[in-house]
Design a protein around this motif. Structure first.
Motif, PDB file in Angstrom:
ATOM      1  N   PHE A   5      -0.477   0.072   1.185  1.00  0.00           N
ATOM      2  CA  PHE A   5       0.642  -0.383   1.988  1.00  0.00           C
ATOM      3  C   PHE A   5       0.186  -0.954   3.323  1.00  0.00           C
ATOM      4  O   PHE A   5       1.009  -1.381   4.137  1.00  0.00           O
ATOM      5  CB  PHE A   5       1.669   0.747   2.206  1.00  0.00           C
ATOM      6  CG  PHE A   5       1.148   1.917   2.986  1.00  0.00           C
ATOM      7  CD1 PHE A   5       1.186   1.930   4.376  1.00  0.00           C
ATOM      8  CD2 PHE A   5       0.638   3.029   2.328  1.00  0.00           C
ATOM      9  CE1 PHE A   5       0.718   3.017   5.088  1.00  0.00           C
ATOM     10  CE2 PHE A   5       0.178   4.118   3.041  1.00  0.00           C
ATOM     11  CZ  PHE A   5       0.202   4.119   4.425  1.00  0.00           C
ATOM     12  N   SER A   6      -1.155  -0.953   3.566  1.00  0.00           N
ATOM     13  CA  SER A   6      -1.678  -1.559   4.803  1.00  0.00           C
ATOM     14  C   SER A   6      -3.054  -2.169   4.490  1.00  0.00           C
ATOM     15  O   SER A   6      -3.872  -1.539   3.779  1.00  0.00           O
ATOM     16  CB  SER A   6      -1.792  -0.512   5.918  1.00  0.00           C
ATOM     17  OG  SER A   6      -2.371  -1.095   7.072  1.00  0.00           O
ATOM     18  N   TRP A   7      -3.316  -3.360   5.061  1.00  0.00           N
ATOM     19  CA  TRP A   7      -4.575  -4.076   4.751  1.00  0.00           C
ATOM     20  C   TRP A   7      -4.936  -4.935   5.963  1.00  0.00           C
ATOM     21  O   TRP A   7      -4.235  -5.893   6.288  1.00  0.00           O
ATOM     22  CB  TRP A   7      -4.356  -4.950   3.511  1.00  0.00           C
ATOM     23  CG  TRP A   7      -5.617  -5.541   2.922  1.00  0.00           C
ATOM     24  CD1 TRP A   7      -6.097  -6.792   3.125  1.00  0.00           C
ATOM     25  CD2 TRP A   7      -6.511  -4.920   2.027  1.00  0.00           C
ATOM     26  NE1 TRP A   7      -7.246  -6.991   2.413  1.00  0.00           N
ATOM     27  CE2 TRP A   7      -7.516  -5.849   1.707  1.00  0.00           C
ATOM     28  CE3 TRP A   7      -6.545  -3.643   1.435  1.00  0.00           C
ATOM     29  CZ2 TRP A   7      -8.564  -5.562   0.843  1.00  0.00           C
ATOM     30  CZ3 TRP A   7      -7.585  -3.362   0.574  1.00  0.00           C
ATOM     31  CH2 TRP A   7      -8.590  -4.301   0.292  1.00  0.00           C
ATOM     32  N   ASN A   8      -5.992  -4.547   6.671  1.00  0.00           N
ATOM     33  CA  ASN A   8      -6.329  -5.273   7.900  1.00  0.00           C
ATOM     34  C   ASN A   8      -7.339  -6.396   7.633  1.00  0.00           C
ATOM     35  O   ASN A   8      -7.803  -6.597   6.504  1.00  0.00           O
ATOM     36  CB  ASN A   8      -6.821  -4.312   8.987  1.00  0.00           C
ATOM     37  CG  ASN A   8      -8.149  -3.662   8.609  1.00  0.00           C
ATOM     38  OD1 ASN A   8      -8.750  -3.980   7.586  1.00  0.00           O
ATOM     39  ND2 ASN A   8      -8.593  -2.733   9.447  1.00  0.00           N
ATOM     40  N   ARG A   9      -7.702  -7.074   8.714  1.00  0.00           N
ATOM     41  CA  ARG A   9      -8.613  -8.207   8.571  1.00  0.00           C
ATOM     42  C   ARG A   9     -10.022  -7.756   8.173  1.00  0.00           C
ATOM     43  O   ARG A   9     -10.750  -8.486   7.503  1.00  0.00           O
ATOM     44  CB  ARG A   9      -8.674  -8.996   9.877  1.00  0.00           C
ATOM     45  CG  ARG A   9      -7.394  -9.751  10.163  1.00  0.00           C
ATOM     46  CD  ARG A   9      -7.558 -10.671  11.353  1.00  0.00           C
ATOM     47  NE  ARG A   9      -6.335 -11.442  11.574  1.00  0.00           N
ATOM     48  CZ  ARG A   9      -6.207 -12.363  12.514  1.00  0.00           C
ATOM     49  NH1 ARG A   9      -7.226 -12.616  13.355  1.00  0.00           N
ATOM     50  NH2 ARG A   9      -5.060 -13.019  12.644  1.00  0.00           N
ATOM     51  N   GLY A  10     -10.413  -6.565   8.627  1.00  0.00           N
ATOM     52  CA  GLY A  10     -11.716  -6.048   8.212  1.00  0.00           C
ATOM     53  C   GLY A  10     -11.790  -5.879   6.704  1.00  0.00           C
ATOM     54  O   GLY A  10     -12.811  -6.196   6.073  1.00  0.00           O
ATOM     55  N   PHE A  39     -13.604  -7.230   1.329  1.00  0.00           N
ATOM     56  CA  PHE A  39     -13.232  -7.347  -0.088  1.00  0.00           C
ATOM     57  C   PHE A  39     -12.883  -8.775  -0.515  1.00  0.00           C
ATOM     58  O   PHE A  39     -12.896  -9.087  -1.713  1.00  0.00           O
ATOM     59  CB  PHE A  39     -12.042  -6.430  -0.395  1.00  0.00           C
ATOM     60  CG  PHE A  39     -12.399  -4.978  -0.347  1.00  0.00           C
ATOM     61  CD1 PHE A  39     -12.943  -4.352  -1.462  1.00  0.00           C
ATOM     62  CD2 PHE A  39     -12.208  -4.221   0.802  1.00  0.00           C
ATOM     63  CE1 PHE A  39     -13.259  -3.000  -1.438  1.00  0.00           C
ATOM     64  CE2 PHE A  39     -12.525  -2.876   0.835  1.00  0.00           C
ATOM     65  CZ  PHE A  39     -13.062  -2.259  -0.284  1.00  0.00           C
ATOM     66  N   GLY A  40     -12.543  -9.637   0.438  1.00  0.00           N
ATOM     67  CA  GLY A  40     -12.208 -11.017   0.092  1.00  0.00           C
ATOM     68  C   GLY A  40     -10.755 -11.222  -0.298  1.00  0.00           C
ATOM     69  O   GLY A  40     -10.337 -12.360  -0.551  1.00  0.00           O
ATOM     70  N   TYR A  41      -9.966 -10.148  -0.379  1.00  0.00           N
ATOM     71  CA  TYR A  41      -8.535 -10.247  -0.708  1.00  0.00           C
ATOM     72  C   TYR A  41      -7.725 -10.344   0.581  1.00  0.00           C
ATOM     73  O   TYR A  41      -8.059  -9.694   1.595  1.00  0.00           O
ATOM     74  CB  TYR A  41      -8.060  -9.017  -1.488  1.00  0.00           C
ATOM     75  CG  TYR A  41      -8.627  -8.885  -2.876  1.00  0.00           C
ATOM     76  CD1 TYR A  41      -8.122  -9.669  -3.917  1.00  0.00           C
ATOM     77  CD2 TYR A  41      -9.619  -7.954  -3.150  1.00  0.00           C
ATOM     78  CE1 TYR A  41      -8.638  -9.526  -5.202  1.00  0.00           C
ATOM     79  CE2 TYR A  41     -10.137  -7.802  -4.431  1.00  0.00           C
ATOM     80  CZ  TYR A  41      -9.647  -8.596  -5.454  1.00  0.00           C
ATOM     81  OH  TYR A  41     -10.155  -8.461  -6.725  1.00  0.00           O
ATOM     82  N   THR A  42      -6.641 -11.097   0.519  1.00  0.00           N
ATOM     83  CA  THR A  42      -5.710 -11.120   1.636  1.00  0.00           C
ATOM     84  C   THR A  42      -4.739  -9.956   1.503  1.00  0.00           C
ATOM     85  O   THR A  42      -4.668  -9.287   0.454  1.00  0.00           O
ATOM     86  CB  THR A  42      -4.922 -12.440   1.659  1.00  0.00           C
ATOM     87  OG1 THR A  42      -4.116 -12.524   0.472  1.00  0.00           O
ATOM     88  CG2 THR A  42      -5.859 -13.648   1.738  1.00  0.00           C
ATOM     89  N   ALA A  43      -3.988  -9.720   2.571  1.00  0.00           N
ATOM     90  CA  ALA A  43      -2.996  -8.629   2.541  1.00  0.00           C
ATOM     91  C   ALA A  43      -1.952  -8.883   1.461  1.00  0.00           C
ATOM     92  O   ALA A  43      -1.504  -7.949   0.773  1.00  0.00           O
ATOM     93  CB  ALA A  43      -2.332  -8.480   3.913  1.00  0.00           C
ATOM     94  N   GLU A  44      -1.539 -10.146   1.311  1.00  0.00           N
ATOM     95  CA  GLU A  44      -0.540 -10.471   0.306  1.00  0.00           C
ATOM     96  C   GLU A  44      -1.044 -10.143  -1.112  1.00  0.00           C
ATOM     97  O   GLU A  44      -0.252  -9.819  -2.015  1.00  0.00           O
ATOM     98  CB  GLU A  44      -0.160 -11.951   0.385  1.00  0.00           C
ATOM     99  CG  GLU A  44       0.632 -12.332   1.634  1.00  0.00           C
ATOM    100  CD  GLU A  44      -0.268 -12.453   2.862  1.00  0.00           C
ATOM    101  OE1 GLU A  44      -1.526 -12.430   2.691  1.00  0.00           O
ATOM    102  OE2 GLU A  44       0.265 -12.537   3.987  1.00  0.00           O
ATOM    103  N   THR A  55      -3.039  -7.664  -1.954  1.00  0.00           N
ATOM    104  CA  THR A  55      -3.342  -6.254  -2.190  1.00  0.00           C
ATOM    105  C   THR A  55      -2.166  -5.308  -1.937  1.00  0.00           C
ATOM    106  O   THR A  55      -2.022  -4.292  -2.632  1.00  0.00           O
ATOM    107  CB  THR A  55      -4.529  -5.818  -1.303  1.00  0.00           C
ATOM    108  OG1 THR A  55      -4.197  -6.090   0.069  1.00  0.00           O
ATOM    109  CG2 THR A  55      -5.790  -6.558  -1.689  1.00  0.00           C
ATOM    110  N   ILE A  56      -1.353  -5.595  -0.922  1.00  0.00           N
ATOM    111  CA  ILE A  56      -0.277  -4.647  -0.575  1.00  0.00           C
ATOM    112  C   ILE A  56       0.682  -4.514  -1.760  1.00  0.00           C
ATOM    113  O   ILE A  56       1.143  -5.501  -2.346  1.00  0.00           O
ATOM    114  CB  ILE A  56       0.478  -5.107   0.684  1.00  0.00           C
ATOM    115  CG1 ILE A  56      -0.444  -4.984   1.904  1.00  0.00           C
ATOM    116  CG2 ILE A  56       1.754  -4.277   0.906  1.00  0.00           C
ATOM    117  CD1 ILE A  56       0.181  -5.483   3.195  1.00  0.00           C
ATOM    118  N   GLY A  57       0.943  -3.260  -2.099  1.00  0.00           N
ATOM    119  CA  GLY A  57       1.811  -2.944  -3.224  1.00  0.00           C
ATOM    120  C   GLY A  57       1.049  -2.684  -4.507  1.00  0.00           C
ATOM    121  O   GLY A  57       1.610  -2.134  -5.462  1.00  0.00           O
TER     122      GLY A  57
END
Length: 374
Positions: free
Chosen positions: A6-11, A16-21, A23-25
């Motif tokens: 439910f949270s994914w920062n720039r680090g 990991f190379g994934y954006t927040a969009e 991974t979240i959920g």
């Protein structure tokens, strides 16, 4: 705590190379390699039950399928009332560190293989001049183990650095100072100290050592100091056994000495033989001079009598008698010339003849020589 992100920062995006969009959920298991799923679930369950920070070294999958090594620290996140909101995980990519560690292990293994299989002994000395490492090759040269050598070196350095007659172990240190190897260790300590003061420059020593077999051995040691990554200095010493070379040099020196003695003896023999030859030549010359002189006296009398006969002072001669007398005179004069030449030769050898260069009739001389041989 069920693993939903439910949270994914720039680090996280960078690692990991994934954006927040992306991974979240979704569930955290998307980041675990197949063989690490059970490990991930166990970590989550352990953190959820205890609430303690859990740091593990594991592997994760980045976007594109790249698997990398990482360290993950996980802990529970609570609201002000203490209710569990979720699990926070901090991931640190340790790929570079793991690669450096692997390179270091490979380097250490190469160093170990090189040192252990080298015929030379490798030793390391710290800034106090104490031996901190010794390769196993020492057993083949000196006949004692690495452990014994390092322990014995500690005693030797204590004896070097402690003033005589002081300290609680003064008697033991005095005993060590009386050992034969103590003088050699003093030279080594001086070389190490010099190298520590002159990093990068080399110092060489040729030392002796008594082998277990009782044979005196020789070693050549090269010392050089280098700076470590922490700023301290360390001296590397490489010891090479040169006993065989020294034995060959000594054998060559012995052989050279024997050859010189033989040449001197041969020269003396030749000089003695030459002296004998010279003495024999001198005796020969003296003998020729004596014989020539002794023969000249009666020959002179014979020629005088022949001349009187030729002059017919005792009465007339018939033609046949006159021919006989003439032959006597010619042969006697020829013999007299030979004796005179022998005397001249002996005088010439003795250095008693003074030559006066003068013009000569070569044709007359050659004709006279030819006539004398007829």
């Amino acid at each position: 705590v069920d693993g939903t992100i439910f949270s994914w920062n720039r680090g996280a995006e960078h690692i990991f190379g994934y954006t927040a969009e992306e991974t979240i959920g979704r569930n955290l298991t998307m980041l675990a390699p197949p063989d690490r799923l059970e490990e991930m679930q166990a970590i989550m369950a352990d953190v959820a039950s205890g609430g303690d920070v859990e740091t593990v070294e594991t592997q994760r999958v980045a976007k594109g399928g790249r698997i990398f090594a990482c360290e993950i620290a996980s802990f529970l996140v609570r609201d002000p009332e203490g209710a569990i909101l979720g699990v926070a995980s901090f991931t640190h990519d340790i790929t570079a560190r793991k690669e450096l560690a692997a390179q270091l292990r490979d380097s250490e293994e190469r160093f170990r293989l090189i040192v252990h299989n080298s015929p030379d002994v490798v030793a390391l000395y710290d800034q106090q001049g104490r031996m901190v490492y010794l390769s196993p090759t020492v057993e083949g040269i000196y006949g004692f183990s690495v452990e014994h050598a390092l322990a014995f070196d500690v005693q030797l350095v204590d004896a070097l650095l402690t003033p005589p007659g002081t300290g609680p172990h003064a008697a033991e240190l005095d005993r060590i100072r009386a050992l034969p190897y103590y003088a050699e260790r003093t030279k080594i300590h001086a070389a190490v100290t010099w190298c520590l003061a002159h990093p990068g420059e080399q110092q060489r020593l040729e030392l002796t050592s008594m082998r277990p077999s009782g044979v005196l051995g020789y070693v050549d040691v090269a010392y050089r100091a280098h700076l470590r990554h922490d700023g301290t200095s360390q001296v590397v010493a490489i010891t090479r056994d040169i006993t065989e070379r020294k034995q060959m040099e000594q054998a060559l020196q012995t052989l050279n000495a024997e050859l010189e003695d033989r040449v001197a003896q041969r020269t003396a023999d030749l000089q003695a033989a030459l002296a004998d030859v010279r003495r024999a030549n001198r005796l020969k010359d003296e003998f020729l001079a004596m014989v020539s002189h002794e023969l000249r006296t009666p020959l002179t009398g014979v020629l005088s009598m022949a001349e009187m006969l030729e002059e017919q002072l005792a009465g007339p001669l018939n033609p046949q008698q006159h021919a006989y007398v003439k032959n006597i005179l010619e042969s006697g004069e020829r013999l007299l010339r030979i004796l005179t030449a022998i005397l001249s030769y002996t005088h010439l050898l003795a250095g008693r003849v003074h030559l006066d260069p003068a013009p000569s009739d070569l044709a007359y001389i050659l004709a006279s020589c030819a006539a004398s041989q007829q």
